[in-house]
Design a protein around this motif. Structure first.
Motif, PDB file in Angstrom:
ATOM      1  N   LYS A  82      35.292  51.013  39.372  1.00 54.73           N
ATOM      2  CA  LYS A  82      35.993  49.925  38.705  1.00 54.73           C
ATOM      3  C   LYS A  82      34.942  48.902  38.290  1.00 54.73           C
ATOM      4  CE  LYS A  82      37.082  47.030  42.720  1.00 54.73           C
ATOM      5  NZ  LYS A  82      38.112  46.274  43.403  1.00 54.73           N
ATOM      6  N   VAL A  84      36.079  45.505  37.395  1.00 53.39           N
ATOM      7  CA  VAL A  84      36.661  44.177  37.603  1.00 53.39           C
ATOM      8  C   VAL A  84      36.855  44.008  39.107  1.00 53.39           C
ATOM      9  CG1 VAL A  84      38.606  42.649  37.097  1.00 53.39           C
ATOM     10  CG2 VAL A  84      37.788  44.254  35.348  1.00 53.39           C
ATOM     11  N   ALA A  85      36.109  43.081  39.704  1.00 56.12           N
ATOM     12  CA  ALA A  85      36.123  42.910  41.157  1.00 56.12           C
ATOM     13  C   ALA A  85      37.525  42.629  41.702  1.00 56.12           C
ATOM     14  CB  ALA A  85      35.171  41.801  41.566  1.00 56.12           C
ATOM     15  N   ALA A  86      38.323  41.865  40.992  1.00 54.24           N
ATOM     16  CA  ALA A  86      39.658  41.495  41.463  1.00 54.24           C
ATOM     17  C   ALA A  86      40.660  42.643  41.382  1.00 54.24           C
ATOM     18  CB  ALA A  86      40.184  40.307  40.668  1.00 54.24           C
ATOM     19  N   SER A  87      40.338  43.690  40.659  1.00 53.24           N
ATOM     20  CA  SER A  87      41.254  44.826  40.507  1.00 53.24           C
ATOM     21  C   SER A  87      41.231  45.685  41.767  1.00 53.24           C
ATOM     22  CB  SER A  87      40.838  45.680  39.307  1.00 53.24           C
ATOM     23  OG  SER A  87      41.630  46.842  39.245  1.00 53.24           O
ATOM     24  N   SER A  88      42.375  46.259  42.111  1.00 51.10           N
ATOM     25  CA  SER A  88      42.447  47.189  43.241  1.00 51.10           C
ATOM     26  C   SER A  88      42.512  48.633  42.759  1.00 51.10           C
ATOM     27  CB  SER A  88      43.670  46.876  44.109  1.00 51.10           C
ATOM     28  OG  SER A  88      44.851  47.028  43.346  1.00 51.10           O
ATOM     29  N   SER A 113      36.058  40.303  31.339  1.00 49.91           N
ATOM     30  CA  SER A 113      36.597  40.448  32.693  1.00 49.91           C
ATOM     31  C   SER A 113      35.724  41.336  33.578  1.00 49.91           C
ATOM     32  CB  SER A 113      38.023  41.007  32.644  1.00 49.91           C
ATOM     33  OG  SER A 113      38.004  42.350  32.174  1.00 49.91           O
ATOM     34  N   ASP A 115      33.034  42.121  35.804  1.00 51.98           N
ATOM     35  CA  ASP A 115      32.113  41.281  36.565  1.00 51.98           C
ATOM     36  C   ASP A 115      31.403  42.009  37.703  1.00 51.98           C
ATOM     37  OD1 ASP A 115      34.352  41.636  38.115  1.00 51.98           O
ATOM     38  OD2 ASP A 115      34.635  39.518  38.581  1.00 51.98           O
ATOM     39  N   SER A 116      31.746  43.297  37.922  1.00 52.29           N
ATOM     40  CA  SER A 116      31.132  44.002  39.033  1.00 52.29           C
ATOM     41  C   SER A 116      31.386  45.508  38.884  1.00 52.29           C
ATOM     42  CB  SER A 116      31.746  43.513  40.345  1.00 52.29           C
ATOM     43  OG  SER A 116      31.315  44.303  41.420  1.00 52.29           O
ATOM     44  N   SER A 118      31.794  48.690  40.852  1.00 55.53           N
ATOM     45  CA  SER A 118      32.025  49.159  42.209  1.00 55.53           C
ATOM     46  C   SER A 118      32.260  50.666  42.154  1.00 55.53           C
ATOM     47  CB  SER A 118      33.247  48.449  42.802  1.00 55.53           C
ATOM     48  OG  SER A 118      33.507  48.924  44.104  1.00 55.53           O
TER      49      SER A 118
END
Length: 123
Positions: A82, A84-88, A113, A115-116, A118
């Motif tokens: 992913k 987007v850090a806020a996404s699960s 959006s 930002d990371s 992962s």
């Protein structure tokens, strides 16, 4: 002629009855066949992966990211990512040659959006 004492007869009778009961109990036990199995406990180091050669591909709308490609330092069989850090929600990725990975986002995240990066990878 000497007669055995009553105490000895009773003791002999108790021993005979106990032997008969134990033999009878053994006769009624069931036999189980259990296959050989293994069990154990251990530990190992979880070293993680090194991600390199990261490249983002823009969607037809250039403010969105269509996919990301990268290389792992060792082979994996399952990879998810992913941006987007806020996404699960992680996207399933395809693996080529065990180490070359492409993650094609179903819903293209915007460049703003993102930002990371992962990455989850397993053997």
């Amino acid at each position: 002629m000497r007669h055995p004492s009553i105490g000895k007869v009773r003791l002999l009778l108790v021993v005979v009855v106990a032997a008969a009961l134990s033999a009878g109990a053994y006769a009624f036990t069931a036999t189980n066949t259990v296959p050989a199995t293994s069990a154990g406990s251990g530990s190992g180091t979880i070293s993680g992966y090194t991600v390199s050669s990261v490249a983002y591909q823009l969607a037809s709308t250039p403010t969105n990211i269509d996919s990301v490609t990268f290389t792992l330092n060792t082979a994996a069989t399952t990879v998810k990512a992913k941006v987007v850090a806020a996404s699960s929600t992680y996207t399933d990725c395809t693996i080529s040659g065990g180490v070359n990975v492409t993650c094609d986002f179903a819903t293209d995240p915007t460049v703003v959006s993102a930002d990371s990066l992962s990455v989850i990878a397993t053997v």
